[in-house]
Design an enzyme around this catalytic site. Sequence first.
Site, PDB file in Angstrom:
ATOM      1  N   ILE A  66       0.688  -1.066  -0.139  1.00 12.84           N
ATOM      2  CA  ILE A  66       0.173   0.143   0.208  1.00 12.84           C
ATOM      3  C   ILE A  66       0.615   1.419   0.170  1.00 12.84           C
ATOM      4  CG2 ILE A  66      -2.153   0.762   0.860  1.00 12.84           C
ATOM      5  CD1 ILE A  66      -2.894  -1.824  -0.032  1.00 12.84           C
ATOM      6  N   HIS A  67       1.570   1.326  -0.992  1.00 15.07           N
ATOM      7  CA  HIS A  67       2.566   2.691  -1.187  1.00 15.07           C
ATOM      8  C   HIS A  67       1.961   3.606  -0.860  1.00 15.07           C
ATOM      9  CE1 HIS A  67       5.256  -0.798  -3.465  1.00 15.07           C
ATOM     10  NE2 HIS A  67       4.042  -0.690  -4.552  1.00 15.07           N
ATOM     11  N   ASP A  68       1.334   4.205  -1.144  1.00 15.12           N
ATOM     12  CA  ASP A  68       0.979   6.045  -1.906  1.00 15.12           C
ATOM     13  C   ASP A  68      -0.161   6.123  -0.066  1.00 15.12           C
ATOM     14  OD1 ASP A  68       0.309   5.805  -5.164  1.00 15.12           O
ATOM     15  OD2 ASP A  68       1.407   5.994  -3.778  1.00 15.12           O
TER      16      ASP A  68
END
Length: 309
Positions: A230-232
């Site tokens: 869940i990078h962002d």
Amino acid sequence: MLIDCDPGLDDAIALLAAAHLTDLVGITTVNGNVGIEHTTHNALAVAQVSGRDIPVHRGAERPLIAPTIDAAYVHGATGLGSVEIPNLERDIDSDDAVGFILDMARSVDDLQLVAVGPLTNIALALRRDPSLPSRLGGFTIMGGGAHVGNVTAVAEFNVWADPEAAAIVFREFPMTTMVGLDVTHRVLMGATDRDRMRAAGGPAATLAADLLDFAVVRADEIAGRDGAPIHDATAVMSVVAPELFTGIERPVEVELSGTITRGMTVVDDRPGGRAGEGPAPANACVLLDADEQAVIDGIVDAIIALDAS
Ligand code: RIB
Ligand code: CA
């Protein structure tokens, strides 16, 4: 907060979390995961599902110099996996993302600018007004990596997609919080998180669960991961809950001409810098560790709470 993004499965989750956790003054879009028409449509759709009246301004349709690429193999042809969001009732507020970023920086006190796509709009904003950094409360990117890449062995997608823009940004912002793959590859959402949001049943939680359905499968197919990075939204959480993260301040430069290293964020970790010259001034706070479960729980709780508020 103002989020510059290329929705994008994880961008969409970041927008939903930020809509609850922050005063999200606007969204600007950039070419990246998919083309600008899709990233902008997706930003409008996610803003609509959030139930918040969040302006959306369209930005750059291609990188400064690099060829236009995409990450549709990760995010699906439309950028939102297999999710269809019908009946888009909104349109963009302008096609001048750069102008909107500069206007908000001038008019909003302590504005947190968070860029979670290629940095084309941010570089163009610096060219239009070099005083941008001094007008912000903080600047955070999801991008780069001190020890790891994804789109290549050493380059992270957002930086690799427009490395000239990233080089300008790292050179001209006195301090960038770099939320890179060192952290985001360990913030993984899986079936438990998805099922918790689906059980909550609201429109935002249901959309996030539907996006995760696709993202979890692709994460396993592409990298054998047990969960989707869940990078962002992790970048959003680093602003909202910085106590969950630890990092180091170091000089960071972007490789532009390497045959196999183009787009690499080169973190100079040498204590004394160049021999005899001492360390170069740090221009980035490189995040390296996080309380991953607390970050995930914060994102899920926020999206569920968005529907209830
Ligand atoms: O490398 C991960 C980044 O690239 C994320 O922002 C994802 O949305 C893609 O843009
Ligand atoms: Ca993104």
